[in-house]
Write a protein that holds these residues in place. Structure first.
Motif, PDB file in Angstrom:
ATOM      1  N   PRO A  40      -0.010   3.581   2.618  1.00 38.61           N
ATOM      2  CA  PRO A  40      -0.370   2.163   2.448  1.00 38.61           C
ATOM      3  C   PRO A  40      -1.329   1.928   1.286  1.00 38.61           C
ATOM      4  O   PRO A  40      -1.268   0.879   0.638  1.00 38.61           O
ATOM      5  N   LEU A  41      -2.207   2.880   1.015  1.00 35.20           N
ATOM      6  CA  LEU A  41      -3.129   2.727  -0.112  1.00 35.20           C
ATOM      7  C   LEU A  41      -2.371   2.744  -1.431  1.00 35.20           C
ATOM      8  O   LEU A  41      -2.609   1.910  -2.316  1.00 35.20           O
ATOM      9  N   GLU A  46       0.797   2.084  -1.835  1.00 38.34           N
ATOM     10  CA  GLU A  46       1.650   0.898  -1.890  1.00 38.34           C
ATOM     11  C   GLU A  46       0.845  -0.335  -2.312  1.00 38.34           C
ATOM     12  O   GLU A  46       1.327  -1.159  -3.099  1.00 38.34           O
ATOM     13  N   HIS A  47      -0.358  -0.463  -1.795  1.00 38.24           N
ATOM     14  CA  HIS A  47      -1.187  -1.608  -2.171  1.00 38.24           C
ATOM     15  C   HIS A  47      -1.553  -1.552  -3.646  1.00 38.24           C
ATOM     16  O   HIS A  47      -1.528  -2.575  -4.342  1.00 38.24           O
ATOM     17  N   SER A  97       1.360  -2.685  -5.682  1.00 34.50           N
ATOM     18  CA  SER A  97       1.593  -4.128  -5.633  1.00 34.50           C
ATOM     19  C   SER A  97       0.622  -4.908  -6.513  1.00 34.50           C
ATOM     20  O   SER A  97       0.928  -6.014  -6.961  1.00 34.50           O
ATOM     21  N   THR A  98      -0.551  -4.328  -6.767  1.00 37.53           N
ATOM     22  CA  THR A  98      -1.555  -5.009  -7.592  1.00 37.53           C
ATOM     23  C   THR A  98      -1.567  -4.505  -9.033  1.00 37.53           C
ATOM     24  O   THR A  98      -2.326  -5.020  -9.852  1.00 37.53           O
ATOM     25  N   GLU A 119      -7.206   4.457  -4.115  1.00 40.90           N
ATOM     26  CA  GLU A 119      -6.981   3.362  -5.060  1.00 40.90           C
ATOM     27  C   GLU A 119      -8.005   3.365  -6.182  1.00 40.90           C
ATOM     28  O   GLU A 119      -7.683   3.054  -7.335  1.00 40.90           O
TER      29      GLU A 119
END
Length: 207
Positions: free
Chosen positions: A109-110, A112-113, A116-117, A188
């Motif tokens: 999830p990290l 993926e986030h 996305s940014t 991230e």
């Protein structure tokens, strides 16, 4: 018949001659010897070295040690097959994972986030050693994007991946700049730092 044993009293009698608690001095604490202190410092130094060696140093970019990334071509979950060569000119993060990997479930999830940014940076989630049906089902269930399948482990072997998750950082020239092994809650931040360090005027202007 066995004779009955006498009952154990619930509390032992206290002698009336015992000294009051306030008159009893606590035992002095043993002082550490100089050798003991040296051993303590040595133990701390070993722990700090281990933290640096296994968690900090692998996430530092060493341009002098950069090596050309091996060619990778894999089937993708959505769209045409993935070819690493087609991503030349962009910073690429190859995130090796597996659906059975507990730390991967925290790390994915990290990544993926971050993807996305940072749409101008390519984050590719490479499932390693699993059938596409298994990996694809997990990816769809958890909303993963840019998923490719390394069912036979060719890319896993080419990048010497032997633990999950493992993130491979590739610069815009196609050179491997870093290899991060294991779950890192600051992933991230590390990815952002890598992008800042590796950005060239060409790649920076395209973001």
């Amino acid at each position: 018949m066995n004779p009955e044993l006498p009952a154990v009293p619930s509390a032992l009698p206290v002698s009336s001659d015992a000294a009051p608690a306030e008159t009893v001095a606590p035992a002095p604490k043993a002082k550490r010897s100089p050798l003991g202190r040296i051993l303590d410092l040595a133990a701390i130094a070993i722990v700090l070295y281990a933290v640096f060696h296994f968690f900090i140093a692998p996430r530092m970019l060493a341009k002098s040690a950069a090596q050309p990334a091996p060619p990778v071509a894999l089937a993708a979950m959505d769209g045409p097959p993935f070819s690493l060569a087609e991503h030349r000119g962009r910073i690429v993060f190859l995130d090796f994972w597996a659906s059975w990997c507990g730390p991967c479930k925290l790390s994915l999830p990290l990544a993926e986030h971050f993807a996305s940014t940072h749409p101008k940076v390519d984050v590719i989630a490479i499932d390693s050693g699993e059938a596409p049906a298994i990996a694809g089902a997990y990816a769809h269930e958890h909303g993963l994007k840019n998923v490719v399948f390394d069912e036979r482990g060719q890319a896993t072997h080419a990048f010497a991946v032997d633990a999950y998750p493992t993130m491979i950082v590739i610069d815009a020239k196609g050179a491997v700049q870093a290899k991060w092994v294991g779950y890192n809650p600051a992933l991230e931040d590390n990815m952002a730092s890598a992008v800042a360090a590796l950005a060239t005027p060409k790649s920076a202007s395209s973001q």
